[in-house]
Structure formats: structure tokens, C-alpha cells
Design an enzyme around this catalytic site. Structure first.
Site, PDB file in Angstrom:
ATOM      1  N   HIS A 120      18.004  32.067   6.469  1.00 22.67           N
ATOM      2  CA  HIS A 120      17.902  31.648   7.867  1.00 22.67           C
ATOM      3  C   HIS A 120      19.284  31.615   8.498  1.00 22.67           C
ATOM      4  O   HIS A 120      20.224  31.017   7.951  1.00 22.67           O
ATOM      5  CB  HIS A 120      17.255  30.269   7.986  1.00 22.67           C
ATOM      6  CG  HIS A 120      16.984  29.874   9.407  1.00 22.67           C
ATOM      7  ND1 HIS A 120      15.904  30.349  10.111  1.00 22.67           N
ATOM      8  CD2 HIS A 120      17.674  29.089  10.275  1.00 22.67           C
ATOM      9  CE1 HIS A 120      15.927  29.860  11.343  1.00 22.67           C
ATOM     10  NE2 HIS A 120      17.003  29.087  11.463  1.00 22.67           N
ATOM     11  N   SER A 121      19.426  32.269   9.646  1.00 23.73           N
ATOM     12  CA  SER A 121      20.667  32.294  10.421  1.00 23.73           C
ATOM     13  C   SER A 121      21.810  32.856   9.551  1.00 23.73           C
ATOM     14  O   SER A 121      21.708  33.974   9.060  1.00 23.73           O
ATOM     15  CB  SER A 121      20.969  30.890  10.961  1.00 23.73           C
ATOM     16  OG  SER A 121      21.921  30.934  11.979  1.00 23.73           O
ATOM     17  N   MET A 122      22.882  32.091   9.328  1.00 22.81           N
ATOM     18  CA  MET A 122      23.958  32.594   8.482  1.00 22.81           C
ATOM     19  C   MET A 122      23.444  32.975   7.104  1.00 22.81           C
ATOM     20  O   MET A 122      23.939  33.920   6.472  1.00 22.81           O
ATOM     21  CB  MET A 122      25.076  31.549   8.344  1.00 22.81           C
ATOM     22  CG  MET A 122      26.287  32.066   7.574  1.00 22.81           C
ATOM     23  SD  MET A 122      27.631  30.868   7.404  1.00 22.81           S
ATOM     24  CE  MET A 122      27.133  30.017   5.919  1.00 22.81           C
ATOM     25  N   ALA A 128      20.739  34.496   6.371  1.00 22.31           N
ATOM     26  CA  ALA A 128      20.206  35.855   6.392  1.00 22.31           C
ATOM     27  C   ALA A 128      21.326  36.875   6.223  1.00 22.31           C
ATOM     28  O   ALA A 128      21.166  37.898   5.547  1.00 22.31           O
ATOM     29  CB  ALA A 128      19.445  36.105   7.690  1.00 22.31           C
ATOM     30  N   SER A 162      15.500  35.433   8.869  1.00 23.43           N
ATOM     31  CA  SER A 162      14.939  34.414   9.742  1.00 23.43           C
ATOM     32  C   SER A 162      16.013  33.884  10.695  1.00 23.43           C
ATOM     33  O   SER A 162      17.120  33.541  10.267  1.00 23.43           O
ATOM     34  CB  SER A 162      14.379  33.271   8.885  1.00 23.43           C
ATOM     35  OG  SER A 162      13.938  32.194   9.679  1.00 23.43           O
TER      36      SER A 162
END
Length: 252
Positions: free
Chosen positions: A90-92, A94, A118
Site C-alpha cells: 500500500h502506497s510506499m 507498493a 494499493s
């Protein structure tokens, strides 16, 4: 680099054929994924990335570069018993997962069978936000509050924030400076998760599909950037569906 503490498996499953590797967002720790443990299929073992400066690694200095993070996680993964891998970031997280996937690809090793990015623009998309990692403390904490990813009771505790700030600043510095314009097509499958109220638009998401050979879709969730926390049950249902749909895995 402590390769043994960066990858945490709370409930080891020696006979599970699949390992779901979870990569948290900037400043996030392994506890983000604890609620998932008893909700995954029996054939799925959950492994969680635990970066230094948080959780059980609270007293350790945070990493200062993406390369250091990726190399340590890559080496830790290699030491584990072999299983089919699914990456969720998720975010960083990913982007870290993508960099590890690239490293696996270049070294001609077994790729994850599925990749779920994500809440993250594609690696080639430069951040449109001004950097915040070097803001004065009061402004930085205020900015964190606008993101809705850190509990208010944590933000309002000066002593706790003093301890957390080094890891948060280090993560944000890495995330804000990240850009990878590599145009290699990785021969595995990708699905994107995104919040309808996130300020990441479709044009920033779609370049992900150019980086993987097999593309599924963008799965939309109600909520903003931290829909991962806001819509827990919907996310778990979607994640389990993605796992079940992996053609090479027999989970039924």
C-alpha cells in the site's frame, strides 16, 4: 542490515503453499496487517514487512534509501522456505514491492504469481505534492494529521511523536524522492486497489499496467488514501478474491 527482523511471520504455516507478503505504507508497521491473519484462507501464510524505527524494531535507526530497504527484504525472502508469493503493498509499500519484484526479475528467480498495488501511483509518476519530510516539527505533524493515516491520539502525544518522527521523516523522504521510469514488462499479473476519494487519479494508476504482462483491473473502494483502514471488510473480500483467482494456485 538485519535481514532476520525485517520480515515477520506471526502465524507460520509450514504446509501452506502460498505466502502473502504485505508491505505497509510510509510510517506503518506490521500491526496494520494483524487483523488479516485469521481472515486469510488456510493455504495462505502471511508475512509482514517490519521496517526499523517502529513496532518491535522501535529502537533501530530507519533506512535512508530505497536500495537499502529492497536489498534487505530481498535477502530475507531468499532465506525463507520456498512458497508461491503474492505481493500486496500500500502506497510506499507498493513501490518497495515493485522494486523487489524487479530485482527478482533481473536475477532470473521465481517471480510472485500476483502483484497487488494499493493506493499508489505508478512508479514512473512523479509526485505532484511538495516534499514534506523536512518541514519543521509542528508543521510536519500537522501535515500528518491531514493524511488521516496516523491516529489523532498518537499525533497529540509529544513524547511519542518525538520517538516516531525519525522513521516517519525517513519514510517520507524515500517516498517523495522515488521515481522509476524503467519500461520492463514483468511476466506476472497485477491488480490495482484504489480509494474513490484519493487524489490519485486513473491516469496516474494506469501506467502500472504497462509494467506487467497480465493485467486484471482497478478495484475501487469507498474512502480516501487510507481506505485500507477505512473499509477493512471490503478490502479483505477483494483480496481473497484476487488470491482465489490466481490461475496457478489451487485454493478451493
Amino acid at each position: 542490515m538485519n535481514i532476520h527482523s525485517i520480515l515477520y511471520i506471526p502465524q507460520p504455516k509450514a504446509n501452506a503453499p502460498i505466502r502473502l507478503v504485505c508491505f505497509p505504507y510510509a510510517g506503518g508497521g506490521a500491526s496494520l496487517f494483524f487483523p488479516w491473519l485469521n481472515l486469510m484462507p488456510e493455504k495462505v501464510e502471511v508475512a509482514i514487512i517490519q521496517l526499523p524505527g517502529r513496532g518491535t524494531r522501535f529502537s533501530e535507526s530507519p533506512y535512508e534509501s530505497m536500495d537499502d530497504i529492497v536489498e534487505c527484504i530481498y535477502r530475507a525472502l531468499k532465506e525463507l522456505p520456498s512458497k508461491e508469493l503474492i505481493f500486496f503493498g500500500h502506497s510506499m509499500g507498493a513501490r518497495i514491492a515493485y522494486e523487489i519484484t524487479l530485482r527478482i526479475y533481473h536475477r532470473k528467480e521465481q517471480l510472485p504469481v500476483h502483484f497487488i498495488a494499493s493506493g499508489s501511483p505508478a512508479p514512473c509518476v512523479r509526485s505532484k505534492k511538495p516534499p514534506c519530510h523536512n518541514l519543521p516539527t509542528e508543521e510536519f505533524i500537522k501535515h500528518l494529521g491531514t493524511l488521516n493515516g496516523t491516529p489523532k491520539e498518537v499525533l497529540s502525544d509529544p513524547q511519542l511523536m518525538e520517538l516516531l518522527l525519525p522513521a516517519l521523516r525517513a519514510d517520507f523522504k524515500i517516498a517523495e524522492g522515488y521515481l522509476n521510469t524503467t519500461r520492463i514488462t514483468i511476466p506476472t499479473t497485477i491488480t490495482l486497489f484504489s480509494g474513490r476519494l484519493d487524489d490519485i487519479n486513473t491516469e496516474e494508476l494506469e501506467p502500472w499496467f504497462l509494467l506487467f504482462q497480465y493485467n486484471r483491473d482497478i478495484v475501487w473502494f469507498e474512502g480516501g488514501h487510507f481506505f485500507i483502514n477505512e473499509n477493512h471488510s471490503e478490502l479483505i473480500s477483494a483480496l481473497k478474491k484476487e488470491i482465489m483467482n490466481c490461475n496457478s494456485l489451487d485454493l478451493i
